[in-house]
Design a protein around this motif. Structure first.
Motif, PDB file in Angstrom:
ATOM      1  N   UNK A 187       0.878  -1.182   0.000  1.00  0.00           N
ATOM      2  CA  UNK A 187       0.000   0.000   0.000  1.00  0.00           C
ATOM      3  C   UNK A 187       0.907   1.222   0.000  1.00  0.00           C
ATOM      4  N   UNK A 188       0.675   2.126  -0.963  1.00  0.00           N
ATOM      5  CA  UNK A 188       1.504   3.329  -1.064  1.00  0.00           C
ATOM      6  C   UNK A 188       0.748   4.391  -1.840  1.00  0.00           C
ATOM      7  N   UNK A 189       1.155   5.632  -1.657  1.00  0.00           N
ATOM      8  CA  UNK A 189       0.506   6.727  -2.379  1.00  0.00           C
ATOM      9  C   UNK A 189       1.180   8.040  -2.075  1.00  0.00           C
ATOM     10  N   UNK A 190       0.463   9.103  -2.349  1.00  0.00           N
ATOM     11  CA  UNK A 190       0.996  10.462  -2.191  1.00  0.00           C
ATOM     12  C   UNK A 190       0.010  11.272  -1.363  1.00  0.00           C
ATOM     13  N   UNK A 191       0.444  11.811  -0.238  1.00  0.00           N
ATOM     14  CA  UNK A 191      -0.446  12.612   0.597  1.00  0.00           C
ATOM     15  C   UNK A 191      -1.711  11.833   0.927  1.00  0.00           C
ATOM     16  N   UNK A 192      -2.852  12.437   0.678  1.00  0.00           N
ATOM     17  CA  UNK A 192      -4.106  11.750   1.024  1.00  0.00           C
ATOM     18  C   UNK A 192      -4.497  10.656   0.013  1.00  0.00           C
ATOM     19  N   UNK A 193      -3.783  10.594  -1.110  1.00  0.00           N
ATOM     20  CA  UNK A 193      -4.159   9.655  -2.178  1.00  0.00           C
ATOM     21  C   UNK A 193      -3.458   8.315  -2.005  1.00  0.00           C
ATOM     22  N   UNK A 225       1.249   2.217 -12.242  1.00  0.00           N
ATOM     23  CA  UNK A 225       2.411   1.475 -12.756  1.00  0.00           C
ATOM     24  C   UNK A 225       3.723   2.158 -12.334  1.00  0.00           C
ATOM     25  N   UNK A 226       3.796   3.463 -12.560  1.00  0.00           N
ATOM     26  CA  UNK A 226       5.010   4.192 -12.162  1.00  0.00           C
ATOM     27  C   UNK A 226       5.198   4.127 -10.654  1.00  0.00           C
ATOM     28  N   UNK A 227       4.117   4.286  -9.916  1.00  0.00           N
ATOM     29  CA  UNK A 227       4.199   4.225  -8.452  1.00  0.00           C
ATOM     30  C   UNK A 227       4.684   2.847  -8.001  1.00  0.00           C
TER      31      UNK A 227
END
Ligand SMILES: Nc1ncnc2c1ncn2[C@@H]1O[C@H](COP(=O)(O)OP(=O)(O)O)[C@@H](O)[C@H]1O
Ligand SMILES: [Mg+2]
Length: 237
Positions: free
Chosen positions: A12-18, A44-46
């Motif tokens: 599980x990963x993301x950026x800020x609240x996303x 895909x990039x993430x």
């Protein structure tokens, strides 16, 4: 599966609240060529960035050669044998081709440059040219060649064919094929050029909303227009 080189366990990963990766899990065998496809924005990039340590995990695990690397910095993962070629070509425009390659050499001898030039003869011809003078395809070759100087056992390629003319795409894919045959390096290729990526890869993952929605043989997916249309939104030509 043969000896596993990479395992993602419920990442599980993301950026800020996303949240972008919603429990991404998959496994890859040593020397495998894996295509990762899916619509724009599915993560895909993430996913490649999470494997490399460029985006922190909120939960889950990344294992490389059996070792949990989840807490390691990108340079530590690179030292273990992970190579990454980002979507934006990662070269120094003000340096020559050769200077760009020397910057990737680290502790290896200069003879390693010859391997890079053997794989990409165009770069040998242009070794004194500045990075900014190179065509898009040559910049991409340089970016890949530089990553290879770190002697990775797994290479992550983010849309290496993007924006390139068909003949140059062919040249790059041929180089990737030679590389796979000569070194047995494992490769993850993320591509919008789905037919070309599936032609090169052995196995394919389709991502949607940050999880794997389809996994199977690359040739079989190429022959499966329903799955491609549903998850990739793309007719294969
Ligand atoms: N640095 C960032 N900050 C915030 N959101 C981002 C960032 N990078 C990507 N995103 C968002 O994360 C989602 C997944 O992006 P990405 O992994 O680049 O998808 P893909 O490579 O499959 O097109 C997209 O909605 C994108 O807008
Ligand atoms: Mg992307």
């Amino acid at each position: 599966m043969a000896e596993s080189i990479l395992q993602l366990e419920a990442v599980v990963a993301g950026y800020g609240p996303t949240t972008v990766l919603n429990g991404l899990s998959f496994e890859m065998a040593a020397q495998e060529r894996l295509a990762m496809v899916g619509r724009n924005g599915v993560g895909k990039t993430t996913a490649l960035r999470a494997i490399m340590g460029l985006v922190p995990l909120r939960s889950g695990r990344v294992r490389f050669n059996g070792q949990d690397v989840s807490a390691l910095a990108p340079h530590q993962r690179a030292a273990l044998g992970l190579g990454y070629v980002p979507q934006t070509r990662d070269i120094f425009p003000s340096l020559t081709v050769e200077e760009n390659l020397l910057a990737g050499l680290k502790r290896r001898s200069r003879s390693a440059l010859d391997e890079a030039y053997a794989l990409f003869p165009r770069l040998a011809e242009r070794r004194r040219n500045g990075g900014a003078q190179l065509s898009g395809g040559e910049q991409q070759m340089l970016s890949v060649a530089r990553a290879l100087l770190g002697q990775p056992s797994l290479l992550l390629l983010d849309e290496p064919l993007e924006g390139l003319a068909p003949l140059i795409r062919l040249e790059l894919l041929n180089a990737f094929r030679n590389l796979s045959q000569q070194t047995g390096i494992a490769v993850v290729i993320v591509e919008q050029q789905v037919d070309e990526a599936l032609g090169y890869a052995e196995r394919a993952l389709v991502l949607d909303h940050g999880i794997v929605v389809h996994s199977g043989g690359a040739a079989a997916l190429l022959d499966d227009p329903d799955t491609l249309e549903r998850w990739v939104g793309m007719a294969v030509h």
